[in-house]
Design a protein around this motif. Structure first.
Motif, PDB file in Angstrom:
ATOM      1  N   PRO A   1      16.866 -46.504  -0.385  1.00 48.60           N
ATOM      2  CA  PRO A   1      16.591 -47.431  -1.487  1.00 48.60           C
ATOM      3  C   PRO A   1      15.105 -47.542  -1.831  1.00 48.60           C
ATOM      4  O   PRO A   1      14.736 -48.203  -2.783  1.00 48.60           O
ATOM      5  CB  PRO A   1      17.138 -48.771  -0.983  1.00 48.60           C
ATOM      6  CG  PRO A   1      17.248 -48.644   0.482  1.00 48.60           C
ATOM      7  CD  PRO A   1      17.396 -47.188   0.791  1.00 48.60           C
ATOM      8  N   GLN A   2      14.262 -46.874  -1.057  1.00 46.65           N
ATOM      9  CA  GLN A   2      12.826 -46.930  -1.303  1.00 46.65           C
ATOM     10  C   GLN A   2      12.478 -46.236  -2.614  1.00 46.65           C
ATOM     11  O   GLN A   2      13.016 -45.192  -2.934  1.00 46.65           O
ATOM     12  CB  GLN A   2      12.056 -46.218  -0.175  1.00 46.65           C
ATOM     13  CG  GLN A   2      12.116 -46.915   1.150  1.00 46.65           C
ATOM     14  CD  GLN A   2      11.433 -46.113   2.242  1.00 46.65           C
ATOM     15  OE1 GLN A   2      12.034 -45.901   3.253  1.00 46.65           O
ATOM     16  NE2 GLN A   2      10.214 -45.686   2.046  1.00 46.65           N
ATOM     17  N   THR A   3      11.555 -46.822  -3.359  1.00 48.03           N
ATOM     18  CA  THR A   3      11.053 -46.180  -4.575  1.00 48.03           C
ATOM     19  C   THR A   3       9.644 -45.645  -4.346  1.00 48.03           C
ATOM     20  O   THR A   3       9.072 -45.027  -5.221  1.00 48.03           O
ATOM     21  CB  THR A   3      11.031 -47.152  -5.761  1.00 48.03           C
ATOM     22  OG1 THR A   3      10.226 -48.280  -5.411  1.00 48.03           O
ATOM     23  CG2 THR A   3      12.448 -47.603  -6.120  1.00 48.03           C
TER      24      THR A   3
ATOM     25  N   ILE B   1      -3.022 -43.327   4.248  1.00 47.44           N
ATOM     26  CA  ILE B   1      -4.035 -42.684   3.412  1.00 47.44           C
ATOM     27  C   ILE B   1      -3.637 -42.708   1.946  1.00 47.44           C
ATOM     28  O   ILE B   1      -4.392 -42.277   1.083  1.00 47.44           O
ATOM     29  CB  ILE B   1      -4.313 -41.235   3.878  1.00 47.44           C
ATOM     30  CG1 ILE B   1      -3.038 -40.399   3.850  1.00 47.44           C
ATOM     31  CG2 ILE B   1      -4.939 -41.227   5.255  1.00 47.44           C
ATOM     32  CD1 ILE B   1      -3.267 -38.926   4.085  1.00 47.44           C
ATOM     33  N   GLY B   2      -2.443 -43.217   1.664  1.00 50.12           N
ATOM     34  CA  GLY B   2      -1.990 -43.322   0.287  1.00 50.12           C
ATOM     35  C   GLY B   2      -0.517 -43.658   0.223  1.00 50.12           C
ATOM     36  O   GLY B   2       0.126 -43.910   1.244  1.00 50.12           O
ATOM     37  N   THR B   3      -0.014 -43.660  -0.974  1.00 54.12           N
ATOM     38  CA  THR B   3       1.419 -43.857  -1.199  1.00 54.12           C
ATOM     39  C   THR B   3       1.860 -42.848  -2.244  1.00 54.12           C
ATOM     40  O   THR B   3       1.044 -42.340  -3.018  1.00 54.12           O
ATOM     41  CB  THR B   3       1.737 -45.276  -1.721  1.00 54.12           C
ATOM     42  OG1 THR B   3       1.056 -45.496  -2.944  1.00 54.12           O
ATOM     43  CG2 THR B   3       1.372 -46.342  -0.710  1.00 54.12           C
ATOM     44  N   ILE B   4       3.147 -42.563  -2.252  1.00 55.58           N
ATOM     45  CA  ILE B   4       3.717 -41.722  -3.291  1.00 55.58           C
ATOM     46  C   ILE B   4       5.018 -42.377  -3.733  1.00 55.58           C
ATOM     47  O   ILE B   4       5.797 -42.853  -2.903  1.00 55.58           O
ATOM     48  CB  ILE B   4       3.924 -40.263  -2.828  1.00 55.58           C
ATOM     49  CG1 ILE B   4       4.311 -39.381  -4.004  1.00 55.58           C
ATOM     50  CG2 ILE B   4       4.898 -40.174  -1.678  1.00 55.58           C
ATOM     51  CD1 ILE B   4       4.150 -37.902  -3.742  1.00 55.58           C
ATOM     52  N   ALA B   5       5.207 -42.429  -5.039  1.00 56.10           N
ATOM     53  CA  ALA B   5       6.367 -43.106  -5.608  1.00 56.10           C
ATOM     54  C   ALA B   5       7.205 -42.136  -6.423  1.00 56.10           C
ATOM     55  O   ALA B   5       6.716 -41.092  -6.863  1.00 56.10           O
ATOM     56  CB  ALA B   5       5.913 -44.263  -6.492  1.00 56.10           C
ATOM     57  N   THR B   6       8.448 -42.510  -6.616  1.00 53.24           N
ATOM     58  CA  THR B   6       9.340 -41.710  -7.446  1.00 53.24           C
ATOM     59  C   THR B   6       8.730 -41.491  -8.827  1.00 53.24           C
ATOM     60  O   THR B   6       8.762 -40.388  -9.365  1.00 53.24           O
ATOM     61  CB  THR B   6      10.712 -42.408  -7.575  1.00 53.24           C
ATOM     62  OG1 THR B   6      11.222 -42.680  -6.269  1.00 53.24           O
ATOM     63  CG2 THR B   6      11.698 -41.556  -8.343  1.00 53.24           C
ATOM     64  N   SER B   7       8.130 -42.533  -9.375  1.00 55.85           N
ATOM     65  CA  SER B   7       7.526 -42.417 -10.711  1.00 55.85           C
ATOM     66  C   SER B   7       6.369 -41.413 -10.719  1.00 55.85           C
ATOM     67  O   SER B   7       6.151 -40.731 -11.724  1.00 55.85           O
ATOM     68  CB  SER B   7       7.047 -43.780 -11.211  1.00 55.85           C
ATOM     69  OG  SER B   7       6.108 -44.335 -10.307  1.00 55.85           O
TER      70      SER B   7
ATOM     71  N   ARG C   1      13.075 -44.157 -20.921  1.00 52.90           N
ATOM     72  CA  ARG C   1      13.466 -45.453 -21.444  1.00 52.90           C
ATOM     73  C   ARG C   1      12.618 -46.509 -20.750  1.00 52.90           C
ATOM     74  O   ARG C   1      12.615 -46.562 -19.530  1.00 52.90           O
ATOM     75  CB  ARG C   1      14.934 -45.720 -21.178  1.00 52.90           C
ATOM     76  CG  ARG C   1      15.869 -44.856 -21.980  1.00 52.90           C
ATOM     77  CD  ARG C   1      17.314 -45.288 -21.777  1.00 52.90           C
ATOM     78  NE  ARG C   1      18.197 -44.472 -22.582  1.00 52.90           N
ATOM     79  CZ  ARG C   1      18.931 -43.475 -22.085  1.00 52.90           C
ATOM     80  NH1 ARG C   1      18.896 -43.201 -20.811  1.00 52.90           N
ATOM     81  NH2 ARG C   1      19.704 -42.775 -22.884  1.00 52.90           N
ATOM     82  N   ALA C   2      11.939 -47.307 -21.522  1.00 50.75           N
ATOM     83  CA  ALA C   2      11.118 -48.385 -20.973  1.00 50.75           C
ATOM     84  C   ALA C   2      10.178 -47.876 -19.881  1.00 50.75           C
ATOM     85  O   ALA C   2      10.108 -48.413 -18.797  1.00 50.75           O
ATOM     86  CB  ALA C   2      11.999 -49.529 -20.449  1.00 50.75           C
ATOM     87  N   GLU C   3       9.495 -46.798 -20.165  1.00 54.07           N
ATOM     88  CA  GLU C   3       8.530 -46.164 -19.258  1.00 54.07           C
ATOM     89  C   GLU C   3       9.170 -45.667 -17.966  1.00 54.07           C
ATOM     90  O   GLU C   3       8.522 -45.526 -16.943  1.00 54.07           O
ATOM     91  CB  GLU C   3       7.369 -47.106 -18.952  1.00 54.07           C
ATOM     92  CG  GLU C   3       6.575 -47.468 -20.177  1.00 54.07           C
ATOM     93  CD  GLU C   3       5.418 -48.386 -19.888  1.00 54.07           C
ATOM     94  OE1 GLU C   3       5.023 -48.516 -18.716  1.00 54.07           O
ATOM     95  OE2 GLU C   3       4.910 -48.987 -20.838  1.00 54.07           O
ATOM     96  N   ARG C   4      10.459 -45.392 -17.977  1.00 56.14           N
ATOM     97  CA  ARG C   4      11.156 -44.857 -16.810  1.00 56.14           C
ATOM     98  C   ARG C   4      11.860 -43.588 -17.215  1.00 56.14           C
ATOM     99  O   ARG C   4      12.314 -43.433 -18.299  1.00 56.14           O
ATOM    100  CB  ARG C   4      12.171 -45.864 -16.273  1.00 56.14           C
ATOM    101  CG  ARG C   4      11.483 -47.091 -15.701  1.00 56.14           C
ATOM    102  CD  ARG C   4      12.438 -48.153 -15.339  1.00 56.14           C
ATOM    103  NE  ARG C   4      13.269 -47.728 -14.230  1.00 56.14           N
ATOM    104  CZ  ARG C   4      14.200 -48.472 -13.705  1.00 56.14           C
ATOM    105  NH1 ARG C   4      14.422 -49.644 -14.178  1.00 56.14           N
ATOM    106  NH2 ARG C   4      14.927 -48.036 -12.712  1.00 56.14           N
TER     107      ARG C   4
END
Length: 141
Positions: A60-62, A74-80, A138-141
């Motif tokens: 469920p992590q994004t 040292i950072g993060t990485i997201a689905t977006s 849609r809506a920036e996704r």
């Protein structure tokens, strides 16, 4: 944050907004360490992108924390982040293709809210044959 079995300043987990909300409703303020969710596993900086993709699409992590050998964040990485990078790469590839062939090209189309195709399936939208839709935002996704 210190943890007895982990070196100082090492990643141990995340504190979610939900945990903070629950804590704010308690009469006695809990210790921050008690709010840490250790199920949010980090990704090592040297792992292959496929593992990152698998993690982000099978949990469920994004987003996920990226750590070094000492488990320092040292950072993060997201689905977006991944989708945005994929889209930019795809657009660059399509631009190169359009330079080779006059019959091909790339176009970003913004559909107005009052357009008759809003809410319609792609099949019902009467898109011309041969058009390849590579992304829908849609809506920036």
């Amino acid at each position: 944050m210190r943890h007895s079995s982990v070196q100082r300043d090492a990643y141990v987990g995340v504190v979610t907004l939900e945990a903070l909300r629950r804590a704010s409703e308690q009469p006695d303020q809990p210790v921050l360490a008690s709010l840490v969710d250790t199920s949010f596993l980090p990704i090592h900086q040297d792992v292959h992108l496929d593992i990152v993709l698998d993690t982000l699409t099978s949990t469920p992590q994004t987003w996920v924390a990226v750590v070094d050998d000492e488990r320092r964040v040292i950072g993060t990485i997201a689905t977006s982040d991944l989708i945005g990078s994929y889209r930019r790469s795809l657009q660059a590839s399509l631009r190169r293709v359009s330079e080779v062939s006059e019959s091909s090209g790339m176009l970003d189309v913004v559909v107005a809210e009052n357009s008759p195709i809003v809410g319609a399936s792609l099949r019902a939208a009467a898109i011309p044959k041969g058009v390849l839709i590579t992304a829908i935002e849609r809506a920036e996704r």
